[in-house]
Design a protein around this motif. Structure first.
Motif, PDB file in Angstrom:
ATOM      1  N   LYS A  31       1.420  -0.980   0.323  1.00 16.92           N
ATOM      2  CA  LYS A  31       0.082   0.181  -0.286  1.00 16.92           C
ATOM      3  C   LYS A  31       0.817   1.221   0.070  1.00 16.92           C
ATOM      4  CE  LYS A  31      -3.495  -2.203   2.758  1.00 16.92           C
ATOM      5  NZ  LYS A  31      -3.256  -3.860   2.963  1.00 16.92           N
ATOM      6  N   GLU A  32       0.361   2.580  -0.426  1.00 16.77           N
ATOM      7  CA  GLU A  32       0.941   3.594  -0.449  1.00 16.77           C
ATOM      8  C   GLU A  32       0.923   3.486   1.073  1.00 16.77           C
ATOM      9  OE1 GLU A  32       2.074   7.107  -2.558  1.00 16.77           O
ATOM     10  OE2 GLU A  32       0.808   5.674  -4.041  1.00 16.77           O
ATOM     11  N   LYS A  33       2.436   4.503   1.147  1.00 19.92           N
ATOM     12  CA  LYS A  33       3.527   5.230   1.896  1.00 19.92           C
ATOM     13  C   LYS A  33       3.195   3.708   3.170  1.00 19.92           C
ATOM     14  CE  LYS A  33       1.487   9.802   1.742  1.00 19.92           C
ATOM     15  NZ  LYS A  33       0.989  10.504   2.440  1.00 19.92           N
ATOM     16  N   GLU A  34       3.421   2.303   2.503  1.00 22.15           N
ATOM     17  CA  GLU A  34       3.972   1.254   3.815  1.00 22.15           C
ATOM     18  C   GLU A  34       4.868   0.827   3.565  1.00 22.15           C
ATOM     19  OE1 GLU A  34       0.890  -2.958   4.765  1.00 22.15           O
ATOM     20  OE2 GLU A  34       1.497  -2.388   2.440  1.00 22.15           O
ATOM     21  N   LEU A  35       5.803  -0.078   5.080  1.00 21.95           N
ATOM     22  CA  LEU A  35       6.008   0.212   5.201  1.00 21.95           C
ATOM     23  C   LEU A  35       5.939  -1.517   5.219  1.00 21.95           C
ATOM     24  CD1 LEU A  35      10.066   1.028   7.564  1.00 21.95           C
ATOM     25  CD2 LEU A  35       9.439  -1.450   6.990  1.00 21.95           C
ATOM     26  N   LEU A  36       6.620  -2.168   4.119  1.00 21.66           N
ATOM     27  CA  LEU A  36       6.487  -4.302   4.502  1.00 21.66           C
ATOM     28  C   LEU A  36       7.760  -5.067   4.443  1.00 21.66           C
ATOM     29  CD1 LEU A  36       4.016  -6.019   3.934  1.00 21.66           C
ATOM     30  CD2 LEU A  36       5.741  -6.302   1.307  1.00 21.66           C
ATOM     31  N   THR A  37       7.926  -6.044   5.396  1.00 24.58           N
ATOM     32  CA  THR A  37       8.963  -6.490   5.318  1.00 24.58           C
ATOM     33  C   THR A  37       9.146  -7.429   4.912  1.00 24.58           C
ATOM     34  OG1 THR A  37       9.795  -5.649   7.564  1.00 24.58           O
ATOM     35  CG2 THR A  37      10.609  -6.669   7.050  1.00 24.58           C
ATOM     36  N   LEU A  38       9.917  -8.182   4.112  1.00 24.78           N
ATOM     37  CA  LEU A  38      10.040  -9.481   4.123  1.00 24.78           C
ATOM     38  C   LEU A  38      11.036 -10.033   4.891  1.00 24.78           C
ATOM     39  CD1 LEU A  38      10.819  -9.156   0.077  1.00 24.78           C
ATOM     40  CD2 LEU A  38       8.713  -9.256   0.703  1.00 24.78           C
ATOM     41  N   LEU A  39      10.488 -11.205   5.729  1.00 24.31           N
ATOM     42  CA  LEU A  39      11.332 -11.522   6.480  1.00 24.31           C
ATOM     43  C   LEU A  39      11.598 -13.472   6.712  1.00 24.31           C
ATOM     44  CD1 LEU A  39      12.146 -11.957   9.404  1.00 24.31           C
ATOM     45  CD2 LEU A  39      10.050 -11.414  10.211  1.00 24.31           C
ATOM     46  N   GLY A  40      12.552 -13.379   6.587  1.00 16.04           N
ATOM     47  CA  GLY A  40      12.892 -15.192   6.530  1.00 16.04           C
ATOM     48  C   GLY A  40      14.445 -15.602   6.701  1.00 16.04           C
ATOM     49  N   PRO A  41      14.490 -17.069   7.205  1.00 21.93           N
ATOM     50  CA  PRO A  41      16.158 -17.195   7.572  1.00 21.93           C
ATOM     51  C   PRO A  41      16.089 -17.528   5.535  1.00 21.93           C
ATOM     52  CG  PRO A  41      14.509 -19.435   6.420  1.00 21.93           C
ATOM     53  CD  PRO A  41      13.203 -17.812   7.007  1.00 21.93           C
ATOM     54  N   SER A  42      17.317 -17.248   6.248  1.00 24.92           N
ATOM     55  CA  SER A  42      18.856 -17.885   5.312  1.00 24.92           C
ATOM     56  C   SER A  42      18.798 -18.016   4.034  1.00 24.92           C
ATOM     57  CB  SER A  42      20.200 -17.700   5.843  1.00 24.92           C
ATOM     58  OG  SER A  42      20.666 -16.618   6.512  1.00 24.92           O
ATOM     59  N   GLY A  43      18.220 -18.002   2.099  1.00 23.76           N
ATOM     60  CA  GLY A  43      18.096 -18.867   1.524  1.00 23.76           C
ATOM     61  C   GLY A  43      16.503 -19.097   1.166  1.00 23.76           C
ATOM     62  N   CYS A  44      15.903 -18.100   1.242  1.00 26.06           N
ATOM     63  CA  CYS A  44      14.318 -18.029   1.749  1.00 26.06           C
ATOM     64  C   CYS A  44      13.904 -17.146   0.403  1.00 26.06           C
ATOM     65  CB  CYS A  44      13.723 -18.005   2.926  1.00 26.06           C
ATOM     66  SG  CYS A  44      13.142 -15.706   3.215  1.00 26.06           S
ATOM     67  N   GLY A  45      14.563 -16.569  -0.173  1.00 31.88           N
ATOM     68  CA  GLY A  45      14.180 -16.612  -1.011  1.00 31.88           C
ATOM     69  C   GLY A  45      13.985 -14.512  -1.407  1.00 31.88           C
ATOM     70  N   LYS A  46      14.302 -14.096   0.068  1.00 35.75           N
ATOM     71  CA  LYS A  46      13.984 -12.568   0.195  1.00 35.75           C
ATOM     72  C   LYS A  46      14.525 -11.724  -0.499  1.00 35.75           C
ATOM     73  CE  LYS A  46      16.209 -12.543   4.964  1.00 35.75           C
ATOM     74  NZ  LYS A  46      16.330 -13.613   4.363  1.00 35.75           N
ATOM     75  N   THR A  47      16.047 -11.672  -0.621  1.00 39.34           N
ATOM     76  CA  THR A  47      16.662 -11.104  -0.829  1.00 39.34           C
ATOM     77  C   THR A  47      16.453 -11.460  -2.719  1.00 39.34           C
ATOM     78  OG1 THR A  47      18.213 -10.976   0.167  1.00 39.34           O
ATOM     79  CG2 THR A  47      18.836 -10.323  -1.961  1.00 39.34           C
ATOM     80  N   THR A  48      15.965 -12.476  -2.950  1.00 42.24           N
ATOM     81  CA  THR A  48      16.115 -12.483  -5.159  1.00 42.24           C
ATOM     82  C   THR A  48      14.444 -11.780  -5.282  1.00 42.24           C
ATOM     83  OG1 THR A  48      16.689 -15.064  -4.653  1.00 42.24           O
ATOM     84  CG2 THR A  48      15.151 -14.612  -6.668  1.00 42.24           C
ATOM     85  N   LEU A  49      14.073 -11.801  -4.256  1.00 40.52           N
ATOM     86  CA  LEU A  49      12.731 -10.871  -4.151  1.00 40.52           C
ATOM     87  C   LEU A  49      12.708  -9.842  -5.023  1.00 40.52           C
ATOM     88  CD1 LEU A  49       9.642 -10.384  -5.379  1.00 40.52           C
ATOM     89  CD2 LEU A  49       8.883 -10.950  -2.791  1.00 40.52           C
TER      90      LEU A  49
END
Length: 322
Positions: A31-49
């Motif tokens: 959403k507009e002005k939202e801070l969304l965190t991608l959280l998970g263990p190493s290798g789960c794909g968060k940096t890839t996304l």
């Protein structure tokens, strides 16, 4: 009341590096002005996304729509995104001003406008007056503020932060979380933040997307994620959680949701009491060998001692199939 709009919509996004590495069929909106965190263990794909959103990973399938415009086929420099990495990426031979001016010069900003923009962004991150300093003259936290200011100077529609505080010590990291929330609020930013630190995610996020093995397990605000984990993985990953085997079921209960009472015939016995500042942690063992954690207020804990037989009552719990 202003209508909340979707700033970013991702649908069917897949990026595979191999059969078991990458992300698959990601569907998420911010959403507009939202801070969304991608959280998970190493290798789960968060940096890839994150890198796929920024254009640094070319996706296999799917759509990325930012401000109503598809951007999945655009190169990074043509996307209205700004990305800040954990390594800061400041040029060591350039001053703070020169580092911040670099991207603006490429975009042919007029000199006067460029100077005003740089000064405004430095003031926003509370680093005004540092224009003539070199990165080596700054602390890690100060360098990260400059990296954020440099990205903000380009007026990104979406700010992407890839574990930006992981190289900082615990105290400075805590301070930077507070600063990020202030900067987001004052600048009206939409932010996607990547971390593997659950405490960090709980502290700064409007919503959290828990990732596992290239997919999203659950999305919700911090309280929803903590109080109502939808899968055992989420229950285990976020915060402390006890898993108690009873009658073919697996009961998940937080240590703070267990009350403990002395009982000479109690089925648990206290193995260890540990003061953790504002609360005390007890480790108790059942006759069958199963151990659980219990959190108590310090005043309550004074009534218990190692070796005491006790009973434990679960106040709130979730049941998973064992």
């Amino acid at each position: 009341m202003n209508e909340i709009t979707e700033k970013l919509i991702i649908s069917g996004l897949t990026k595979k590096f191999s059969k078991n590495e990458g992300i698959e069929n990601i569907n998420i909106s911010v959403k507009e002005k939202e801070l969304l965190t991608l959280l998970g263990p190493s290798g789960c794909g968060k940096t890839t996304l994150m890198r796929a959103i920024g254009g640094f990973n070319k996706i296999d399938t799917g759509k990325i729509v930012l401000d109503g415009r598809e951007i999945q086929d655009l190169p990074p420099e043509q996307r209205p995104t700004g990305m800040v990495f954990q390594s800061y990426n400041l040029w060591p031979h350039m001053t703070v001003f020169e580092n911040m001016a670099f991207g603006l010069q490429i975009r042919n900003y007029p000199k006067n406008q460029m100077k005003e923009e740089i000064q405004a962004m430095l003031k926003l991150v509370r680093m005004d007056g540092s224009e003539k300093k070199y990165p080596s003259q700054l602390s890690g936290g100060q360098q990260q503020r400059i990296a954020i200011a440099r990205s903000l100077a380009l007026k990104p529609s979406l700010l992407l932060l890839d574990e930006p505080f992981s190289a900082l010590d615990a105290k400075i990291r805590g301070q930077m979380r507070e600063e990020l929330k202030r900067i987001q609020r004052e600048a009206g930013l939409t932010v996607i933040f990547v971390t593997h630190d659950q405490e960090e995610a709980m502290a700064i996020s409007d919503r959290i997307a828990i990732m596992k093995s290239g997919s999203i397990e659950q999305i919700g605000n911090p309280d929803e994620i903590y109080e109502n984990p939808k899968t055992r993985f989420v229950a285990e990953f976020i915060g402390e959680m006890n898993f108690i085997q009873e009658n073919g079921q697996e009961i998940a209960v937080r240590p703070e949701d267990i009350s403990m009472t002395k009982d000479s015939k109690g089925i648990y016995r206290i193995l260890e009491l540990m003061s953790l500042g504002h609360f005390t942690q007890a480790i108790v063992r059942r006759a069958d060998g199963q151990e659980i954690k219990v959190f108590m207020e310090k005043d309550v804990a004074r009534n218990f001692h190692t070796g005491d037989p006790v009973n434990c009552t679960c106040q709130r719990k979730r049941i998973f199939i064992a």
